[in-house]
Design a protein around this motif. Sequence first.
Motif, mmCIF file in Angstrom:
data_model
loop_
_atom_site.group_PDB
_atom_site.id
_atom_site.type_symbol
_atom_site.label_atom_id
_atom_site.label_comp_id
_atom_site.label_asym_id
_atom_site.label_seq_id
_atom_site.Cartn_x
_atom_site.Cartn_y
_atom_site.Cartn_z
ATOM 1 N N PRO A 20 0.875 0.623 -5.727
ATOM 2 C CA PRO A 20 1.141 -0.572 -4.931
ATOM 3 C C PRO A 20 0.399 -0.542 -3.609
ATOM 4 C CG PRO A 20 3.067 0.852 -4.962
ATOM 5 C CD PRO A 20 2.064 1.434 -5.924
ATOM 6 N N ALA A 21 -0.134 0.588 -3.237
ATOM 7 C CA ALA A 21 -0.854 0.680 -1.973
ATOM 8 C C ALA A 21 -2.356 0.627 -2.160
ATOM 9 C CB ALA A 21 -0.478 1.985 -1.282
ATOM 10 N N ARG A 22 -2.845 0.334 -3.360
ATOM 11 C CA ARG A 22 -4.280 0.440 -3.604
ATOM 12 C C ARG A 22 -5.086 -0.542 -2.768
ATOM 13 N NH1 ARG A 22 -5.039 -2.126 -9.612
ATOM 14 N NH2 ARG A 22 -4.875 -4.258 -8.929
ATOM 15 N N ASN A 23 -4.475 -1.606 -2.289
ATOM 16 C CA ASN A 23 -5.206 -2.577 -1.491
ATOM 17 C C ASN A 23 -5.003 -2.381 0.007
ATOM 18 O OD1 ASN A 23 -6.319 -4.019 -3.682
ATOM 19 N ND2 ASN A 23 -4.308 -4.876 -4.061
ATOM 20 N N TYR A 24 -4.210 -1.419 0.395
ATOM 21 C CA TYR A 24 -3.999 -1.139 1.800
ATOM 22 C C TYR A 24 -5.037 -0.140 2.260
ATOM 23 C CZ TYR A 24 0.554 -3.333 1.280
ATOM 24 O OH TYR A 24 1.556 -4.220 1.044
ATOM 25 N N SER A 25 -5.586 -0.362 3.454
ATOM 26 C CA SER A 25 -6.625 0.539 3.934
ATOM 27 C C SER A 25 -6.062 1.893 4.328
ATOM 28 C CB SER A 25 -7.361 -0.095 5.110
ATOM 29 O OG SER A 25 -6.449 -0.354 6.156
ATOM 30 N N SER A 26 -4.809 1.924 4.720
ATOM 31 C CA SER A 26 -4.215 3.192 5.119
ATOM 32 C C SER A 26 -2.704 3.116 4.934
ATOM 33 C CB SER A 26 -4.526 3.483 6.585
ATOM 34 O OG SER A 26 -3.744 4.562 7.033
ATOM 35 N N LEU A 27 -2.130 4.148 4.331
ATOM 36 C CA LEU A 27 -0.680 4.156 4.165
ATOM 37 C C LEU A 27 0.025 4.225 5.514
ATOM 38 C CD1 LEU A 27 -0.252 6.482 1.067
ATOM 39 C CD2 LEU A 27 -0.238 3.996 1.165
ATOM 40 N N MET A 28 -0.664 4.640 6.550
ATOM 41 C CA MET A 28 -0.075 4.719 7.884
ATOM 42 C C MET A 28 0.273 3.330 8.415
ATOM 43 S SD MET A 28 0.027 7.943 8.515
ATOM 44 C CE MET A 28 0.168 8.116 10.271
ATOM 45 N N ASN A 29 -0.301 2.272 7.838
ATOM 46 C CA ASN A 29 -0.071 0.912 8.331
ATOM 47 C C ASN A 29 1.110 0.216 7.660
ATOM 48 O OD1 ASN A 29 -2.234 1.022 10.095
ATOM 49 N ND2 ASN A 29 -3.670 0.400 8.514
ATOM 50 N N ILE A 30 1.807 0.874 6.750
ATOM 51 C CA ILE A 30 2.912 0.260 6.035
ATOM 52 C C ILE A 30 4.109 0.127 6.970
ATOM 53 C CG2 ILE A 30 4.513 0.489 4.091
ATOM 54 C CD1 ILE A 30 1.676 0.024 3.180
ATOM 55 N N ILE A 31 4.686 -1.063 6.997
ATOM 56 C CA ILE A 31 5.873 -1.348 7.804
ATOM 57 C C ILE A 31 6.929 -1.929 6.889
ATOM 58 C CG2 ILE A 31 6.802 -2.774 9.658
ATOM 59 C CD1 ILE A 31 3.983 -2.775 10.865
ATOM 60 N N ARG A 32 8.150 -1.448 6.997
ATOM 61 C CA ARG A 32 9.256 -1.987 6.203
ATOM 62 C C ARG A 32 9.747 -3.253 6.886
ATOM 63 N NH1 ARG A 32 12.433 -0.395 2.160
ATOM 64 N NH2 ARG A 32 11.470 1.648 2.140
ATOM 65 N N ARG A 33 9.776 -4.368 6.117
ATOM 66 C CA ARG A 33 10.183 -5.653 6.659
ATOM 67 C C ARG A 33 10.975 -6.392 5.579
ATOM 68 N NH1 ARG A 33 8.142 -8.268 10.993
ATOM 69 N NH2 ARG A 33 6.414 -6.795 11.041
ATOM 70 N N MET A 34 12.046 -7.027 5.961
ATOM 71 C CA MET A 34 12.859 -7.784 5.019
ATOM 72 C C MET A 34 12.462 -9.262 5.088
ATOM 73 S SD MET A 34 14.767 -5.468 3.664
ATOM 74 C CE MET A 34 16.080 -6.313 2.846
ATOM 75 N N LEU A 35 12.291 -9.896 3.916
ATOM 76 C CA LEU A 35 11.936 -11.307 3.832
ATOM 77 C C LEU A 35 12.944 -12.034 2.966
ATOM 78 C CD1 LEU A 35 8.135 -10.907 3.024
ATOM 79 C CD2 LEU A 35 9.142 -11.397 5.249
ATOM 80 N N ASP A 36 13.337 -13.233 3.368
ATOM 81 C CA ASP A 36 14.168 -14.097 2.542
ATOM 82 C C ASP A 36 13.254 -15.132 1.906
ATOM 83 O OD1 ASP A 36 16.575 -12.873 3.278
ATOM 84 O OD2 ASP A 36 16.744 -14.109 5.071
ATOM 85 N N ILE A 37 13.269 -15.225 0.563
ATOM 86 C CA ILE A 37 12.434 -16.191 -0.146
ATOM 87 C C ILE A 37 13.278 -16.920 -1.181
ATOM 88 C CG2 ILE A 37 10.307 -14.883 0.233
ATOM 89 C CD1 ILE A 37 10.540 -13.905 -2.657
ATOM 90 N N ASP A 38 12.816 -18.088 -1.602
ATOM 91 C CA ASP A 38 13.558 -18.855 -2.607
ATOM 92 C C ASP A 38 13.314 -18.269 -3.998
ATOM 93 O OD1 ASP A 38 11.368 -20.571 -4.063
ATOM 94 O OD2 ASP A 38 10.908 -20.704 -1.917
ATOM 95 N N ALA A 39 14.151 -18.667 -4.943
ATOM 96 C CA ALA A 39 14.111 -18.099 -6.296
ATOM 97 C C ALA A 39 12.789 -18.381 -7.016
ATOM 98 C CB ALA A 39 15.287 -18.628 -7.115
ATOM 99 N N ASP A 40 12.209 -19.571 -6.818
ATOM 100 C CA ASP A 40 10.945 -19.898 -7.478
ATOM 101 C C ASP A 40 9.813 -19.008 -6.963
ATOM 102 O OD1 ASP A 40 12.158 -21.866 -9.006
ATOM 103 O OD2 ASP A 40 11.572 -23.501 -7.660
ATOM 104 N N THR A 41 9.778 -18.801 -5.659
ATOM 105 C CA THR A 41 8.752 -17.930 -5.089
ATOM 106 C C THR A 41 8.940 -16.498 -5.577
ATOM 107 O OG1 THR A 41 8.590 -19.345 -3.137
ATOM 108 C CG2 THR A 41 7.722 -17.103 -2.923
ATOM 109 N N ASP A 42 10.180 -16.060 -5.642
ATOM 110 C CA ASP A 42 10.479 -14.719 -6.139
ATOM 111 C C ASP A 42 9.968 -14.555 -7.569
ATOM 112 O OD1 ASP A 42 11.858 -12.092 -6.219
ATOM 113 O OD2 ASP A 42 13.145 -13.125 -7.667
ATOM 114 N N ALA A 43 10.243 -15.546 -8.404
ATOM 115 C CA ALA A 43 9.814 -15.474 -9.802
ATOM 116 C C ALA A 43 8.288 -15.428 -9.888
ATOM 117 C CB ALA A 43 10.357 -16.667 -10.586
ATOM 118 N N ARG A 44 7.618 -16.251 -9.094
ATOM 119 C CA ARG A 44 6.150 -16.272 -9.143
ATOM 120 C C ARG A 44 5.559 -14.967 -8.625
ATOM 121 N NH1 ARG A 44 2.009 -16.514 -11.629
ATOM 122 N NH2 ARG A 44 0.164 -17.414 -10.683
ATOM 123 N N LEU A 45 6.125 -14.420 -7.557
ATOM 124 C CA LEU A 45 5.640 -13.139 -7.038
ATOM 125 C C LEU A 45 5.780 -12.036 -8.075
ATOM 126 C CD1 LEU A 45 6.946 -13.143 -3.365
ATOM 127 C CD2 LEU A 45 4.560 -13.006 -4.097
#
Length: 119
Positions: A20-45
């Motif tokens: 899941p990190a293959r597109n990140y330039s550095s694992l050091m840049n990962i930040i844990r963040r919580m997002l609220d999204i609707d069910a349709d967006t969740d399904a598409r993601l």
Amino acid sequence: MHRYAAPNLPYRPDRLDKSPARNYSSLMNIIRRMLDIDADTDARLREMAGERGQDVAAVLAEAVALLDSVVDIAGPDIGEDRRRLDAFKQTRTAVALDDVKTWVASWGSANELPRPAPR
């Protein structure tokens, strides 16, 4: 609403190409963040992540990078918009939507069309 948190990214040599990190330039840049999204967006993601063999966080990162590449966050150039509107009011020439659709549909084909002219 569904909540996502950035994934924990364990080192798994057997899954390097599906990390899941293959597109990140550095694992050091990962930040844990919580997002609220609707069910349709969740399904598409989830669908997009599954199709790509990626984590949802990687799909979101790519989407943000794409958005950033095509949207001028600094805001629209209102002066340029006004000049173009004034020119249209004087000449009444514009490119027909169907012409634009046909032109865009030809992109990447053997018979790519030239940019349509206003009429």
